[in-house]
Scaffold this motif. Structure first.
Motif, PDB file in Angstrom:
ATOM      1  N   PRO A  19       0.799  -1.237   0.000  1.00 39.38           N
ATOM      2  CA  PRO A  19       0.000   0.000   0.000  1.00 39.38           C
ATOM      3  C   PRO A  19       0.826   1.279   0.000  1.00 39.38           C
ATOM      4  CG  PRO A  19      -0.978  -1.601   1.485  1.00 39.38           C
ATOM      5  CD  PRO A  19       0.336  -2.191   1.035  1.00 39.38           C
ATOM      6  N   GLY A  20       1.995   1.276   0.645  1.00 36.39           N
ATOM      7  CA  GLY A  20       2.816   2.477   0.654  1.00 36.39           C
ATOM      8  C   GLY A  20       3.219   2.903  -0.744  1.00 36.39           C
ATOM      9  N   THR A  21       3.541   1.932  -1.586  1.00 33.56           N
ATOM     10  CA  THR A  21       3.877   2.226  -2.983  1.00 33.56           C
ATOM     11  C   THR A  21       2.682   2.799  -3.720  1.00 33.56           C
ATOM     12  OG1 THR A  21       5.544   0.476  -3.022  1.00 33.56           O
ATOM     13  CG2 THR A  21       4.674   1.208  -5.142  1.00 33.56           C
TER      14      THR A  21
ATOM     15  N   MET B  18      -6.065   1.780  -7.334  1.00 35.99           N
ATOM     16  CA  MET B  18      -6.001   0.357  -7.020  1.00 35.99           C
ATOM     17  C   MET B  18      -6.619   0.059  -5.652  1.00 35.99           C
ATOM     18  SD  MET B  18      -2.147  -0.611  -8.384  1.00 35.99           S
ATOM     19  CE  MET B  18      -2.297  -2.338  -7.878  1.00 35.99           C
ATOM     20  N   LEU B  19      -6.792   1.096  -4.819  1.00 34.51           N
ATOM     21  CA  LEU B  19      -7.388   0.956  -3.492  1.00 34.51           C
ATOM     22  C   LEU B  19      -8.725   1.689  -3.453  1.00 34.51           C
ATOM     23  CD1 LEU B  19      -4.198   1.776  -1.380  1.00 34.51           C
ATOM     24  CD2 LEU B  19      -5.146  -0.507  -1.787  1.00 34.51           C
TER      25      LEU B  19
ATOM     26  N   ALA C  97       3.830   6.551   9.359  1.00 34.12           N
ATOM     27  CA  ALA C  97       4.632   6.259   8.166  1.00 34.12           C
ATOM     28  C   ALA C  97       5.437   4.980   8.320  1.00 34.12           C
ATOM     29  CB  ALA C  97       5.555   7.431   7.857  1.00 34.12           C
ATOM     30  N   ALA C  98       6.014   4.747   9.512  1.00 33.18           N
ATOM     31  CA  ALA C  98       6.831   3.548   9.721  1.00 33.18           C
ATOM     32  C   ALA C  98       5.988   2.287   9.627  1.00 33.18           C
ATOM     33  CB  ALA C  98       7.526   3.625  11.079  1.00 33.18           C
ATOM     34  N   ASP C  99       4.758   2.333  10.153  1.00 29.54           N
ATOM     35  CA  ASP C  99       3.879   1.166  10.087  1.00 29.54           C
ATOM     36  C   ASP C  99       3.434   0.905   8.657  1.00 29.54           C
ATOM     37  OD1 ASP C  99       4.136   0.994  12.803  1.00 29.54           O
ATOM     38  OD2 ASP C  99       2.155   1.834  13.262  1.00 29.54           O
ATOM     39  N   LEU C 100       3.174   1.980   7.894  1.00 33.98           N
ATOM     40  CA  LEU C 100       2.764   1.819   6.497  1.00 33.98           C
ATOM     41  C   LEU C 100       3.887   1.200   5.674  1.00 33.98           C
ATOM     42  CD1 LEU C 100       0.620   2.355   4.326  1.00 33.98           C
ATOM     43  CD2 LEU C 100       1.633   4.619   3.995  1.00 33.98           C
TER      44      LEU C 100
ATOM     45  N   ASP D 173       0.930  -6.213   2.344  1.00 31.70           N
ATOM     46  CA  ASP D 173      -0.417  -6.415   1.797  1.00 31.70           C
ATOM     47  C   ASP D 173      -0.301  -6.292   0.285  1.00 31.70           C
ATOM     48  OD1 ASP D 173      -3.130  -6.628   1.381  1.00 31.70           O
ATOM     49  OD2 ASP D 173      -3.565  -4.546   1.916  1.00 31.70           O
ATOM     50  N   LYS D 174       0.184  -7.347  -0.356  1.00 30.05           N
ATOM     51  CA  LYS D 174       0.608  -7.273  -1.753  1.00 30.05           C
ATOM     52  C   LYS D 174      -0.557  -7.174  -2.728  1.00 30.05           C
ATOM     53  CE  LYS D 174       5.119  -7.813  -1.119  1.00 30.05           C
ATOM     54  NZ  LYS D 174       6.097  -6.770  -1.482  1.00 30.05           N
TER      55      LYS D 174
END
Length: 357
Positions: free
Chosen positions: A211-213, A223-224, A237-240, A245-246
């Motif tokens: 999801p970060g990408t 896509m989301l 941000a660190a958790d994302l 979640d590919k």
């Protein structure tokens, strides 16, 4: 079961409903025999590599078929830093059975034989990887070297990017795809070979992105769902960054069918060695791989349990790649270390200077 023939007597290669389709990647061709609906799904995934020309190798996909009794398995040793059981093997005379431990999908690999059977429809990504493995094996037997890298190509230049798992290879490569005329060569696996100039050969493996990408690229945000985007944007941000979640990104659907090319002259290789939590500026600096075994280690990739050498030997369990052929294959390629803070905007700017300069 002692031979490939012993295994094949328990399998029905001509199962009802099985039909072929053909893939062409550079000079390598593969024919896949698959039943519906798996066949249609795979053809959609591999759309950018479909051809009318039958391949030298045929892959047989046999959903639901099993061996009785089950062979005795030996766990395949994973690379340093990887935990948990993933693959198991059973060596036969001139052949090898490989089992995906978690899914139960099983493969038979031998000269001229590539068969996948078991719960295939439920594990389509595993089937895709097996088909791509046949392309990689063909290249390896010709003397190419396997790299853990993604790559793009435009005009006379091809850029490959390596890094540790989760280091941002896919995000970096997709930022390069925002440049006009840039073509996607490969995601996660690239074959390289010495030459004048050195060459790069990709596989039709679509990016699997987190999801970060997706959130960081306006072209991908749809896509989301809006609700999922809002949920993710509220995360630290660190958790994302750490979230696994590919999602499959089909390059032809997002960027256009003309933005795929599987082969190019390899001119540049970047190794991501940057980090979060630093204020140091992002830098792309040329290095010598002969003096940086740590960076070479991020590039090299074991061919794994499916690879059978030209002399018939299968890749031994636990074998690490030999650096010497990689150094030879990458001779003449400009290799750079990317250090400092993780900054995809800065890296994209360096990419524009590289390809536009």
């Amino acid at each position: 079961m002692r031979t490939a023939e012993d295994v094949l007597t328990q399998l029905d290669l001509g199962a009802a409903g099985t039909q072929p389709f053909h893939l062409g990647v550079g000079h390598v061709g593969v024919t896949v025999q698959a039943p519906a609906p798996l066949r249609a799904s795979l053809m959609a995934y591999f759309a950018g590599a479909l051809t009318q020309t039958p391949g030298e190798m045929t892959v047989h996909l046999l959903p639901g078929q099993v061996l009785t009794p089950e062979p005795e398995w030996t766990d395949w040793q994973r690379e340093p830093g990887k935990a948990g059981r993933k693959d198991a093997i059973r060596d036969l005379a001139g052949a090898r059975l490989i089992r995906k431990v978690r899914s139960g999908v099983t493969f038979l690999q031998a000269p001229g034989v590539a068969v996948a059977f078991g719960p295939l429809a439920e594990n389509e990504s595993t089937v895709i990887n097996f088909i791509n493995t046949q392309i990689l094996n063909a290249g390896l037997r010709e003397g190419w070297q396997l790299c853990h890298a993604a790559a793009v190509t435009r005009g006379p230049r091809t850029l490959a990017i390596s890094g540790l798992s989760g280091g941002g290879k896919s995000t970096s490569i997709l930022r390069m795809m925002d440049m006009e005329g840039m073509c996607f060569l490969s995601n996660d696996r690239v074959l390289v070979r010495a030459g004048r100039p050195p060459r790069a050969l990709g596989i039709p493996k679509q990016p699997r992105i987190n999801p970060g990408t997706i959130l960081g690229n306006p072209r991908l945000r749809d896509m989301l769902t809006p609700a999922r985007r809002a949920e993710l944007e509220a995360m630290p941000a660190a958790d994302l960054w750490a979230l696994e979640d590919k999602h499959d990104l089909i390059i032809g659907e997002v960027y256009g069918a003309d933005r795929l090319r599987f082969e190019g002259a390899l001119t540049d290789f970047w190794v991501l060695n940057w980090e979060h939590g630093t204020d140091a500026p992002t830098q792309v600096a040329e290095v010598s791989l002969a003096d940086r075994p740590d960076l070479l280690g991020a590039i090299m990739k074991s061919p794994g349990p499916f690879y059978q050498h030209p002399d018939g030997r299968f890749e031994p369990n636990g074998t690490a790649p030999d650096p010497a052929p990689y150094l030879e294959a990458l001779r003449g390629v400009r290799v750079c270390e990317v250090s400092g803070r993780v900054d995809f905007d800065a890296l994209a700017a360096e990419g524009r200077r590289l390809f536009d300069g």
